[in-house]
Design a protein around this motif. Structure first.
Motif, PDB file in Angstrom:
ATOM      1  N   LYS A  28      28.814 -14.084  15.702  1.00 16.61           N
ATOM      2  CA  LYS A  28      28.536 -15.057  16.450  1.00 16.61           C
ATOM      3  C   LYS A  28      29.686 -16.271  16.331  1.00 16.61           C
ATOM      4  N   ILE A  29      30.475 -16.218  15.295  1.00 17.44           N
ATOM      5  CA  ILE A  29      31.397 -17.103  14.741  1.00 17.44           C
ATOM      6  C   ILE A  29      32.733 -16.776  15.446  1.00 17.44           C
ATOM      7  N   SER A  46      34.506 -30.026  15.243  1.00 17.68           N
ATOM      8  CA  SER A  46      33.772 -29.827  16.452  1.00 17.68           C
ATOM      9  C   SER A  46      33.706 -28.405  16.847  1.00 17.68           C
ATOM     10  N   VAL A  47      32.703 -28.105  17.234  1.00 18.78           N
ATOM     11  CA  VAL A  47      32.348 -26.710  17.917  1.00 18.78           C
ATOM     12  C   VAL A  47      31.580 -27.050  19.102  1.00 18.78           C
ATOM     13  N   VAL A  48      31.463 -25.719  19.697  1.00 20.92           N
ATOM     14  CA  VAL A  48      30.498 -25.367  21.018  1.00 20.92           C
ATOM     15  C   VAL A  48      29.604 -24.346  20.633  1.00 20.92           C
ATOM     16  N   LEU A  49      28.414 -24.674  21.075  1.00 16.95           N
ATOM     17  CA  LEU A  49      27.588 -23.462  20.930  1.00 16.95           C
ATOM     18  C   LEU A  49      27.253 -22.902  22.384  1.00 16.95           C
ATOM     19  N   LEU A 129      23.318 -22.033  12.219  1.00 16.67           N
ATOM     20  CA  LEU A 129      23.172 -21.901  13.745  1.00 16.67           C
ATOM     21  C   LEU A 129      23.670 -20.426  14.354  1.00 16.67           C
ATOM     22  N   SER A 130      24.592 -19.813  13.467  1.00 16.23           N
ATOM     23  CA  SER A 130      25.028 -18.530  13.837  1.00 16.23           C
ATOM     24  C   SER A 130      23.908 -17.315  13.928  1.00 16.23           C
ATOM     25  N   HIS A 131      22.770 -17.675  13.356  1.00 12.75           N
ATOM     26  CA  HIS A 131      21.616 -16.910  13.302  1.00 12.75           C
ATOM     27  C   HIS A 131      20.565 -17.063  14.395  1.00 12.75           C
ATOM     28  N   TRP A 132      20.698 -18.087  15.203  1.00 13.50           N
ATOM     29  CA  TRP A 132      20.034 -18.548  16.301  1.00 13.50           C
ATOM     30  C   TRP A 132      20.073 -17.480  17.478  1.00 13.50           C
ATOM     31  N   GLU A 133      19.035 -16.746  17.848  1.00 14.52           N
ATOM     32  CA  GLU A 133      19.108 -15.738  18.734  1.00 14.52           C
ATOM     33  C   GLU A 133      19.790 -16.270  20.215  1.00 14.52           C
ATOM     34  N   ASP A 134      19.436 -17.484  20.619  1.00  6.86           N
ATOM     35  CA  ASP A 134      19.894 -17.992  22.065  1.00  6.86           C
ATOM     36  C   ASP A 134      21.206 -18.106  22.029  1.00  6.86           C
ATOM     37  N   LEU A 135      22.065 -17.855  21.031  1.00  3.71           N
ATOM     38  CA  LEU A 135      23.318 -18.567  20.994  1.00  3.71           C
ATOM     39  C   LEU A 135      24.286 -17.036  21.367  1.00  3.71           C
ATOM     40  N   GLU A 136      25.109 -17.280  22.059  1.00  3.64           N
ATOM     41  CA  GLU A 136      26.076 -16.021  22.356  1.00  3.64           C
ATOM     42  C   GLU A 136      27.232 -16.003  21.300  1.00  3.64           C
ATOM     43  N   ILE A 137      27.826 -17.248  21.053  1.00  5.34           N
ATOM     44  CA  ILE A 137      29.029 -17.473  20.245  1.00  5.34           C
ATOM     45  C   ILE A 137      29.012 -18.964  19.887  1.00  5.34           C
ATOM     46  N   ILE A 138      29.719 -19.326  18.588  1.00  3.64           N
ATOM     47  CA  ILE A 138      29.964 -20.562  18.413  1.00  3.64           C
ATOM     48  C   ILE A 138      31.649 -20.761  18.326  1.00  3.64           C
ATOM     49  N   GLU A 139      32.273 -21.380  18.932  1.00  3.27           N
ATOM     50  CA  GLU A 139      33.707 -21.519  19.074  1.00  3.27           C
ATOM     51  C   GLU A 139      34.099 -23.141  18.588  1.00  3.27           C
ATOM     52  N   GLY A 140      35.155 -22.773  18.142  1.00  5.14           N
ATOM     53  CA  GLY A 140      35.862 -24.179  17.687  1.00  5.14           C
ATOM     54  C   GLY A 140      36.547 -24.918  18.754  1.00  5.14           C
ATOM     55  N   VAL A 141      36.375 -26.242  18.722  1.00  3.95           N
ATOM     56  CA  VAL A 141      37.064 -27.247  19.673  1.00  3.95           C
ATOM     57  C   VAL A 141      38.531 -27.668  18.977  1.00  3.95           C
ATOM     58  N   CYS A 309      41.065 -15.823  22.974  1.00  6.94           N
ATOM     59  CA  CYS A 309      40.531 -16.007  24.343  1.00  6.94           C
ATOM     60  C   CYS A 309      39.355 -16.552  24.134  1.00  6.94           C
ATOM     61  N   LEU A 310      39.060 -17.966  24.291  1.00  4.51           N
ATOM     62  CA  LEU A 310      37.781 -18.386  24.231  1.00  4.51           C
ATOM     63  C   LEU A 310      36.910 -18.347  25.040  1.00  4.51           C
ATOM     64  N   THR A 311      35.727 -17.834  24.904  1.00  7.36           N
ATOM     65  CA  THR A 311      34.730 -17.811  26.048  1.00  7.36           C
ATOM     66  C   THR A 311      34.183 -18.915  26.786  1.00  7.36           C
ATOM     67  N   VAL A 312      33.959 -19.783  26.096  1.00  7.66           N
ATOM     68  CA  VAL A 312      33.670 -21.033  26.500  1.00  7.66           C
ATOM     69  C   VAL A 312      34.659 -21.596  27.623  1.00  7.66           C
ATOM     70  N   LEU A 313      36.150 -21.557  27.303  1.00  9.81           N
ATOM     71  CA  LEU A 313      37.042 -21.980  28.537  1.00  9.81           C
ATOM     72  C   LEU A 313      37.078 -20.929  29.557  1.00  9.81           C
ATOM     73  N   ARG A 314      36.810 -19.580  29.174  1.00 15.00           N
ATOM     74  CA  ARG A 314      36.666 -18.814  30.275  1.00 15.00           C
ATOM     75  C   ARG A 314      35.440 -18.938  31.247  1.00 15.00           C
ATOM     76  N   ASN A 315      34.295 -19.561  30.788  1.00 20.05           N
ATOM     77  CA  ASN A 315      33.181 -19.844  31.646  1.00 20.05           C
ATOM     78  C   ASN A 315      33.399 -21.061  32.343  1.00 20.05           C
TER      79      ASN A 315
END
Length: 991
Positions: A28-29, A46-49, A129-141, A309-315
């Protein structure tokens, strides 16, 4: 139940730190973030959850297309669905995040364009935070960066009645010939900010037509940290309507702007992430029911060098795609190697998402060596892996610069806006088509270059907007005819003589162009102040204005405005009583300020009741009353640019006049700003060897001195730099240990983003508490922050002493000269030019002028006399300017002056005049002044200003001495030399 789980988990962590200190879920990281965070675990980054529960934006788009919803309906449903998803799923997480250790306070930001939360955290918090179930991934900014240009910008003058070659290379001129110029469309230029008042950009800024907050993605008015974003905007929409100098692909489109957070820029905006800027673009007015505020195109001539290929930017890209927004990216200037298209540009969820642009030379149609090449780092096959998608001209592209001029520069940053502009032209023709269809048309119709077929150098080839237009017609789409320009008038400019006025009226000129097909004889003009829309004043212009001609019309003076800042809105309409079908070009916004000051009057002395003849010297007067602190004075110039200094004081004597001349008076004031000092408890435990303070100069001024504190003596370099980091001034100074004041006398130009820096040398002490930005002198300077960026540190330079012109001080007076007659020279003698209050402070004056009809003596202390040969007794120390004004029998008036020096009360015997020869040279001077006496010996030297104040002093120096006056302001000074109890004085001019 979910919130209880998070709180219980946090509670367990507080009791079992050893168990979880190294525990993290690597899946998840994001890998780059994980590596950086582990390498520096204590650093906040800076990170994005990204939450697991996401809206499938592209799937939603397909369903809405099947429902045959309009573009407006699709946008409304999409934005509301995205907002609702974030509101319902993020609430418990946001509450729980407040309890997590290792998250920087105040850093949490919620997003809905993709269901995500941004924050700053150290590795411990990221691991937790990487153990939180509701998070898909933690990405860097990752820090965005402007792509390094292949060449630095070079000045390129305007080219009236022409269009840039790159516009014709993509066949934009063929679209113009059909009537498509981008009218009614808008582009969001997300870059380093923009300069909205450039003559080729100001009429196209949407902030003229809507509140600025709907045209700029931040809390502050448009600003820029360099030329980059302004240059990009000009390529898309730029046009100087007065000279018909066309730089932009879509010269009748509107632009909105914003600043992406760049490592090399320090802008004071509240939206400090690319996600936040993209989200703003989906709802600029904050009302999800309206969609005409959403831009048609977003141009991104920036990127980063992360190969993920960051997932947040794709979304984020998918949400914009589903909303019908065409997003365009510059490929980067990392070529010619393969695999040099990074970050956002490498995403590839479809053939045209994302749409990446390479750079060619329009003269040869060959790829630029620096243009980045694919393939994409992301998964896929065939065309999905090829980058860029297309190419456009990007070599030596002339466009707008942030200083108001024009420049040429090369890079993919300037190829991409050609594509953005082309999409605007297509959008005007096909307003209901989403951005993906318009990009696909450019993609399918591009002219193949290089190897046959699509490749990782040229993509599909050079865009051809006219071919794309025909492609869409062939696909069965019917173009919407362009709006008629038969009754079109365009508001070109709204002008005032200055940006800051004093109490009184404001005169406004309106410049407009007749774009109709016939002569224009009348036009209605409305104007009002923002906030006073109910009070709209209307005037009618009447005249004869030919087709494509421009004229200037003066509005009635705006009277009785109280002190404050104002936005003036001007609308033009009803040309010859008809309806203008293109009103977006008919409104401009102009800002100005009314200061709480009165204008200062300047005039010729009332003593001049007769003719001023050729070669006369004339007394100029000002009614200005300096402040009690004595930090203000009047300076006089014979040119408007302030270069030809003639004197200082409320009364000055002009040089001999050979023709009628206009003189200008400025009120110079000295003020202090910045943190006043640094207390012992505020000093850091370490010193900083680089950095400084960032500031905005609202007008030009002289930075006379600053205070510094040094742990040890040594040489330092103090630099003054502009927005781009270019050196303006620097001084090498040997600074002693402890606190000291540095005489700088830097001439600071008007501009934003300037810095005062410690360039090199031993460190200086800075403050780490009791810092309160901004520090400012209204209308003159605002110190905004420390550099490197910090709001809680204050670097090095305390108690700035600033000399500037008073806002309402500039006034002009014209002296009319009768050049048919020469004025008689004025001569007078004095019994002594130096007296002592302890002796006899009386001076006898003798008028020696020929042909006297009358005279007036001004003794410089307020006393006057009309006697032929008066006496006057002085009662206070100082240097007094005595002016004799004589009317001669031929009816001419002329004047002359001398100075009387009154010494302090003492028992010192009256000094005598030095009899030996003294040489002072060069005079005038601008750097060094040499003083030599005929006989060998030591002497004491003082350099005095016009008010008798000591500027420099040297005791017991040799009979041949050199003074450095380079850092003194231009003006008149006096060298006072004392040797063996005798004195000598001479007037010198510092240029």
């Amino acid at each position: 139940m979910q919130i209880r789980f998070y709180l219980l988990f946090i509670l367990l962590l507080s009791f079992l730190p050893s168990l979880f200190s190294q525990s993290y879920n690597a899946e998840k990281i994001e890998p780059t973030l994980l590596g950086e965070a582990q390498a520096e675990p204590k650093d906040f980054r800076s990170v994005v959850l990204l939450l697991e529960d996401q809206v499938d934006a592209l799937g939603m788009e397909q369903l809405m297309l099947k429902e045959n919803l309009s573009l407006h309906e699709r946008r409304v449903r999409l934005v509301r669905t995205l907002e609702k998803k974030a509101q319902t799923t993020q609430k418990p997480l946001l509450t729980a995040l407040q309890k997590v250790k290792g998250i920087e306070k105040g850093s949490i930001t919620s997003y809905w364009i993709t269901n995500a939360i941004e924050l700053r955290a150290n590795f411990g918090a990221i691991a937790e935070l990487s153990h939180w179930e509701d998070l898909e991934i933690i990405e860097g900014v990752y820090p965005a960066k402007l792509f390094d240009a292949e060449q630095e910008a070079t000045f390129a003058p305007p080219t009236p009645n022409s269009a840039e070659p790159g516009l014709k290379d993509i066949n934009a001129d063929k679209m113009w010939a059909l009537g498509y110029t981008g009218y009614g469309t808008k582009v969001f230029v997300l870059d380093s900010g923009q300069f909205p008042d450039h003559v080729a950009l100001r009429t196209n800024f949407l902030g003229n037509n809507v509140p600025v907050r709907q045209a700029w993605s931040g809390t502050n008015i448009p600003e820029t940290c360099d030329d980059h974003g302004t240059h990009v905007a000009g390529i898309i929409v730029g046009i100087d309507r007065v000279t018909n100098d066309t730089l932009g692909v879509a010269p009748n489109a509107k632009w909105i702007g914003g600043a992406v957070p760049l490592a090399e820029c320090n802008l004071t905006q509240n939206i400090r992430s690319s996600i936040g800027n993209m989200q703003w673009a989906l709802n600029p007015d904050g009302n999800s029911s309206t969609t005409n505020d959403i831009p048609d195109v977003i141009n991104n001539s920036w990127g980063n060098t992360v190969a993920d290929c960051l997932t947040v930017l794709r979304n984020v890209s998918n949400s914009l795609e589903a909303a019908g927004v065409a997003v365009v990216w510059a490929a980067g200037n990392e070529g010619p190697s393969a695999n040099t298209v990074f970050g956002h540009q490498s995403l590839n969820t479809s053939l045209v998402n994302t749409f990446t642009v390479g750079n060619i030379d329009g003269n040869s149609n060959r790829i630029a060596a620096s243009s980045s090449r694919g393939p994409s780092y992301c998964e896929g096959t065939g065309s999905l892996l090829i980058k860029p998608e297309v190419v456009a001209p990007g070599q030596r592209i002339r466009s707008t610069q942030a200083d108001g001029d024009y420049g040429s520069i090369s890079g993919t940053s300037f190829a991409a806006p050609h594509v953005a502009g082309a999409i605007l032209l297509l959008k005007e023709a096909f307003p209901e088509l989403p951005g993906s269809d318009l990009k696909l048309a450019l993609y399918r119709s591009a002219r193949d270059l290089g190897e046959e077929g699509e490749d990782n150098n040229y993509g599909m080839g050079l865009i051809d907007v006219f071919a794309a237009y025909e492609f869409l017609i062939d696909q069965g789409f019917t173009p919407t005819p362009p709006l008629s320009a038969l009754d079109d008038v365009t508001l070109v400019d709204v002008q005032t003589a200055r940006s800051v006025f004093c109490r009184g009226g404001v005169d406004v000129n309106v410049v407009f162009e007749n774009v109709t097909d016939s002569d224009l004889s009348s036009l209605q003009i409305d104007y009002f102040i923002t906030g006073e829309a109910s009070r709209v004043d209307r005037v009618e212009w009447m005249g004869n204005l030919g087709k494509n001609e421009t004229t200037t019309f003066a509005l009635p003076t705006i009277e009785d405005l109280p002190v404050g800042n104002y936005n003036l809105i001007v609308d033009i309409f009803a040309p010859d009583g008809r309806n203008d079908l293109r009103p977006l070009n008919n409104r401009l916004r102009h800002t100005f300020q009314i200061a709480d000051l009165e204008y200062v009057n300047a005039s010729i002395s009332a003593d001049y009741t007769e003719t001023i003849c050729r070669d006369a010297e004339v007394v100029l007067e000002s009614n200005f009353v300096p402040n009690p602190q004595g930090t203000q004075r009047v300076r006089w110039y014979s040119t408007d640019d302030g270069r030809d200094f003639i004197g200082e004081g409320n009364r000055v004597l002009t040089p001999p006049l050979t023709e009628s001349t206009t003189f200008f008076a400025d009120i110079v004031t000295v003020n202090n700003t910045g943190k006043a000092n640094i207390a012992e408890g505020e000093r850091t435990s370490f010193s900083v060897d680089k950095g400084g303070l960032a500031f905005d100069a609202h007008q030009s001024f002289i930075l006379r001195s600053v205070k510094v504190v040094a742990e040890e003596k040594g040489t330092r370099i103090i630099r003054l730099a502009d927005l781009q980091g270019n050196l303006i001034k620097q001084r090498v100074i040997n600074i002693p240990e402890g606190e000291s004041s540095l005489e700088l006398n830097f001439e600071v130009p008007q501009g934003d983003g300037l810095t005062l820096e410690l360039g090199a040398g031993k460190p200086l002490i800075h403050s780490n508490s009791n810092v309160s930005y901004p520090y400012e002198i209204p209308e003159t300077v605002t110190i905004t922050r420390s550099e490197p960026t910090s709001s809680f540190r204050y670097y090095f330079f305390y108690d700035w002493e600033i000399e500037s012109d008073l806002v309402c001080g500039r006034t002009a007076v014209t002296v009319d000269v009768n050049d048919n007659t020469s004025a008689e020279p004025v001569f007078f003698s004095i019994s002594a030019d130096t007296v002592s209050l302890s002796g006899d402070p009386t001076v006898n004056f003798t008028n020696e002028t020929n042909g006297i009809a009358g005279q007036i003596w001004d003794f410089g202390d307020g006393a006057r006399s009309s006697e032929a040969n008066p006496s006057h007794t002085y009662d206070a120390i100082g240097t007094y300017k005595v002016i004799l004004t004589v009317t001669t029998t031929d009816g001419c008036v002329n004047s002359a002056e001398k100075f009387i020096h009154v010494r302090t009360v003492s028992s010192t015997p009256r000094v005598e005049t030095l009899e030996e020869a003294v040489l002072v040279y060069p005079n005038p001077t601008n750097e060094f002044l040499f003083v030599e006496t005929e006989k060998v010996g030591t002497m004491n030297i003082q350099l005095l200003d016009m008010l008798g104040r000591r500027v420099q002093q040297y005791n017991e120096v040799r009979s041949s001495f050199q003074m450095n006056v380079a850092n003194l302001p231009s003006g008149i000074y006096y060298v006072w030399l004392e040797k063996g109890g005798k004195y000598w004085i001479e007037k010198v001019i510092k240029e």
